[in-house]
Write an enzyme that holds these catalytic residues in place. Structure first.
Site, short mmCIF file in Angstrom:
data_model
loop_
_atom_site.label_atom_id
_atom_site.label_comp_id
_atom_site.label_asym_id
_atom_site.label_seq_id
_atom_site.Cartn_x
_atom_site.Cartn_y
_atom_site.Cartn_z
N GLU A 27 0.83 -1.20 0.00
CA GLU A 27 0.00 0.00 0.00
C GLU A 27 0.87 1.25 0.00
O GLU A 27 1.97 1.27 0.56
CB GLU A 27 -0.90 -0.01 1.25
N ASN A 73 -6.61 1.61 2.88
CA ASN A 73 -7.29 2.89 3.04
C ASN A 73 -6.88 3.89 1.96
O ASN A 73 -7.68 4.72 1.53
CB ASN A 73 -6.96 3.49 4.42
N ASN A 173 -12.28 -0.67 -0.52
CA ASN A 173 -11.61 -1.23 0.65
C ASN A 173 -12.35 -0.81 1.93
O ASN A 173 -12.61 0.38 2.12
CB ASN A 173 -10.17 -0.69 0.71
N GLU A 174 -12.68 -1.76 2.77
CA GLU A 174 -13.26 -1.49 4.11
C GLU A 174 -14.25 -0.32 4.12
O GLU A 174 -14.18 0.55 4.99
CB GLU A 174 -12.14 -1.27 5.12
N TYR A 241 -7.09 -8.54 11.51
CA TYR A 241 -5.85 -8.25 12.23
C TYR A 241 -6.02 -8.73 13.66
O TYR A 241 -7.09 -8.53 14.25
CB TYR A 241 -5.56 -6.74 12.24
N GLU A 291 -6.38 -9.10 3.65
CA GLU A 291 -5.48 -8.45 4.62
C GLU A 291 -5.50 -9.29 5.88
O GLU A 291 -6.57 -9.52 6.44
CB GLU A 291 -5.94 -7.01 4.95
N GLN A 337 1.55 -6.40 5.66
CA GLN A 337 1.97 -6.09 4.32
C GLN A 337 3.40 -6.57 4.09
O GLN A 337 4.05 -7.01 5.03
CB GLN A 337 1.88 -4.59 4.05
O1 AHR Z 1 -8.39 -1.00 11.74
C1 AHR Z 1 -8.52 -2.08 10.82
C2 AHR Z 1 -9.69 -2.97 11.16
O2 AHR Z 1 -9.21 -4.24 11.67
C3 AHR Z 1 -10.50 -3.38 10.02
O3 AHR Z 1 -9.65 -3.80 9.02
C4 AHR Z 1 -11.18 -4.56 10.57
O4 AHR Z 1 -11.91 -5.28 9.61
C5 AHR Z 1 -9.99 -5.31 11.10
O5 AHR Z 1 -10.29 -6.32 12.01
O1 AHR Z 2 -2.85 -2.54 6.34
C1 AHR Z 2 -3.08 -1.34 6.98
C2 AHR Z 2 -4.51 -0.86 6.91
O2 AHR Z 2 -5.35 -1.72 7.62
C3 AHR Z 2 -5.12 -0.84 5.52
O3 AHR Z 2 -4.88 0.35 4.87
C4 AHR Z 2 -6.59 -0.97 5.81
O4 AHR Z 2 -7.28 -1.61 4.76
C5 AHR Z 2 -6.67 -1.72 7.12
O5 AHR Z 2 -7.50 -1.06 8.00
#
Ligand code: AHR
Ligand code: AHR
Length: 480
Positions: A27, A73, A173-174, A241, A291, A337
């Site tokens: 990214e 993002n 994205n999100e 995450y 991700e 990443q």
């Molecule tokens: O801040 C990132 C958030 O963490 C979102 O990506 C959510 O979907 C993930 O669990």
């Molecule tokens: O990977 C970092 C960020 O986490 C990405 O930009 C976004 O998609 C997620 O919230």
């Protein structure tokens, strides 16, 4: 010493391995692209036409199959036209997503070239935040069209007569989150927005595959998305995450999380199937887990840097095992990443640092085809307090390629070695190669001062039936 039995039968095939589970995500954020992937031709750091060489080589070595770009993002406010054409006349823009300056030196042409250099399929996410369906369709035309039309001609004018043939495209994205530029009010709005983008993009190239925004914790969102856009999309994007809290997540809980991830991906897939049935949607829709990683408190915007250790390598191997098993329903996954941002590898001046997580990807780079074979593990367990579940110390996943078996075994135990008793049907092993990543403790890590503290090591198994694997380790056994 703990003891465990691992059973496998070479003829019981779960599914074909989809090589696209070994993907990466890069990214425009922090030092991922600028400083990591790209340094520019005039840099004193060794580079190939501007691409940082040590990173290029390190990425090639883990054989990524798909690379997702440009965000994240970032993409939700990105105008792709800023990133094509003569580099010196590309505009510098304020990046609304991360509050940084985007120089636009690295754009679509550079991305596709880099992806091809590392041997990966390019996967482009379009701006469905503050961007329009027309802009997205124009991007598809720029990349894929062979016609005598404006954007296809623009690509030719900028030196690329042949189409790029980008197969995989993400729509946004999100968009469920307020942190996203141009976020949607709700899933209903996002569903209809997705339909418009998909419709525009497919009119340019009907053969592309499309990924729509899904949510890992919100089945209602996913139901609405499938109900509304199900006839237009091929994959539902899921991000997860594992956030370590301020006190630091307990190791035992961190390495239990891959079980929850595996369950969650299955249940999301089931929701997709049920929704399709209910609304009579015929399209094949599967999951793109595009991700995933651990995220420590030190990884703060705008750099999101962290240096992960052996415990994260154990986590990573467990997720890769799960993804092998789920290959059929989650055929695409991209790790978030690759470099400098929540990174597999870090750069500093002209140096590079490969983390234990990177070494795990390296261990798993042996298998890019073959059949996933069912494995049964009888292992002692412990209880994860956070997840309130029993967790086996040992996890195993196997891939068969012709007469070779690639058996990936993880030992979650923080202190004890494991004695593994192998029971293999349908294959007479004559040689076993054993490689592993373990370091000396769960907190062991590589640093710029000591870049090779944690390495891939190799040992010779005592026998073909019993072998010992180290504590907190990711192992590959090549059995032939
Ligand atoms: O801040 C990132 C958030 O963490 C979102 O990506 C959510 O979907 C993930 O669990
Ligand atoms: O990977 C970092 C960020 O986490 C990405 O930009 C976004 O998609 C997620 O919230």
């Amino acid at each position: 010493m703990i003891k465990s039995d691992v059973y496998l039968d070479a003829s019981s095939i779960v599914s074909q391995l989809d090589k696209r589970i070994y993907g990466q995500f890069i990214e425009h954020l922090g030092r991922c692209i600028y400083g990591g992937i790209w340094v520019g031709e005039r840099s004193s750091i060794p580079n190939l036409r501007g691409f940082r060489l040590d990173v290029l080589e390190a990425v090639k070595a883990i054989k990524p199959t798909v690379v997702r770009w440009p965000g994240g993002n970032f993409v939700s406010q990105y105008n792709w036209l800023d990133g094509v054409g003569p580099r010196e006349s590309r505009p510098k823009r304020f990046d609304l997503a991360w509050g940084q300056v985007e120089p636009n030196e690295f754009g679509t042409d550079e991305f596709v070239e880099w992806a091809r250099l590392v041997g990966a399929e390019p996967y482009i996410v379009v701006n469905a935040g503050n961007g329009t369906p027309e802009e997205a369709a124009a991007w598809v035309e720029y990349c894929n069209s062979t016609k005598d039309t404006y954007y296809a001609n623009l690509r030719r004018k900028y030196g690329h007569p042949e189409p790029y043939n980008v197969r995989l495209w993400g729509i946004g994205n999100e968009l469920y989150g307020r942190w996203q530029v141009g976020f949607c009010r709700d899933a209903e709005e996002c569903g209809w927005r997705t339909v418009q983008f998909a419709d525009h993009m497919r009119r340019v190239d009907p053969t592309i595959k499309l990924v729509a925004v899904g949510v890992d914790y919100d089945p209602e969102w996913n139901i609405d998305m499938i109900r509304i856009a199900g006839d237009y999309i091929d994959y539902l994007s899921i991000h997860t995450y594992i956030f370590a809290d301020r006190q630091g997540k307990r190791y035992e809980d961190l390495v239990a999380w891959p079980i929850r991830i595996e369950e969650n991906l299955k249940s999301i897939y089931n929701v997709v199937q049920q929704t399709k049935r209910k609304y009579n949607i015929k399209r094949d829709i599967r999951i793109a887990f595009d991700e995933w990683n651990v995220w420590y408190p030190e990884a703060q915007p705008p750099y999101l840097e962290q240096i992960t250790s052996v415990k994260d390598a154990v986590f990573t191997a467990l997720v890769l095992n799960a993804l092998q098993r789920l290959s059929k329903i989650v055929p695409i996954a991209t790790f978030a990443q690759t470099v400098n941002v929540l990174p597999l590898m870090l750069t500093k001046d002209d140096r590079i640092l490969l983390t234990p997580q990177y070494l795990v990807f390296r261990l798993y780079s042996e298998t890019r085809e073959g059949d996933v074979v069912a494995t049964y593990v009888a292992s002692p367990t412990y209880r994860s307090e956070e997840l309130d579940m029993l967790v086996p110390y040992i996890d195993a996943s196997a891939v068969r390629v012709d007469n070779k078996m690639y058996l990936y075994i993880v030992n979650r135990h923080p202190e004890e070695e494991a004695e593994i008793h192998l029971h293999i049907k349908g294959l007479e092993p004559s040689t076993i190669i054993h490689r592993y990543v373990a370091g000396s403790s769960i907190d062991d890590k590589n640093t710029f001062e000591e870049p090779n503290r944690v390495r891939i090591e190799e040992r010779v198994p005592q026998t073909r039936e019993v072998l010992t694997i180290p504590p907190h380790s990711a192992n590959l056994l090549i059995i032939s």
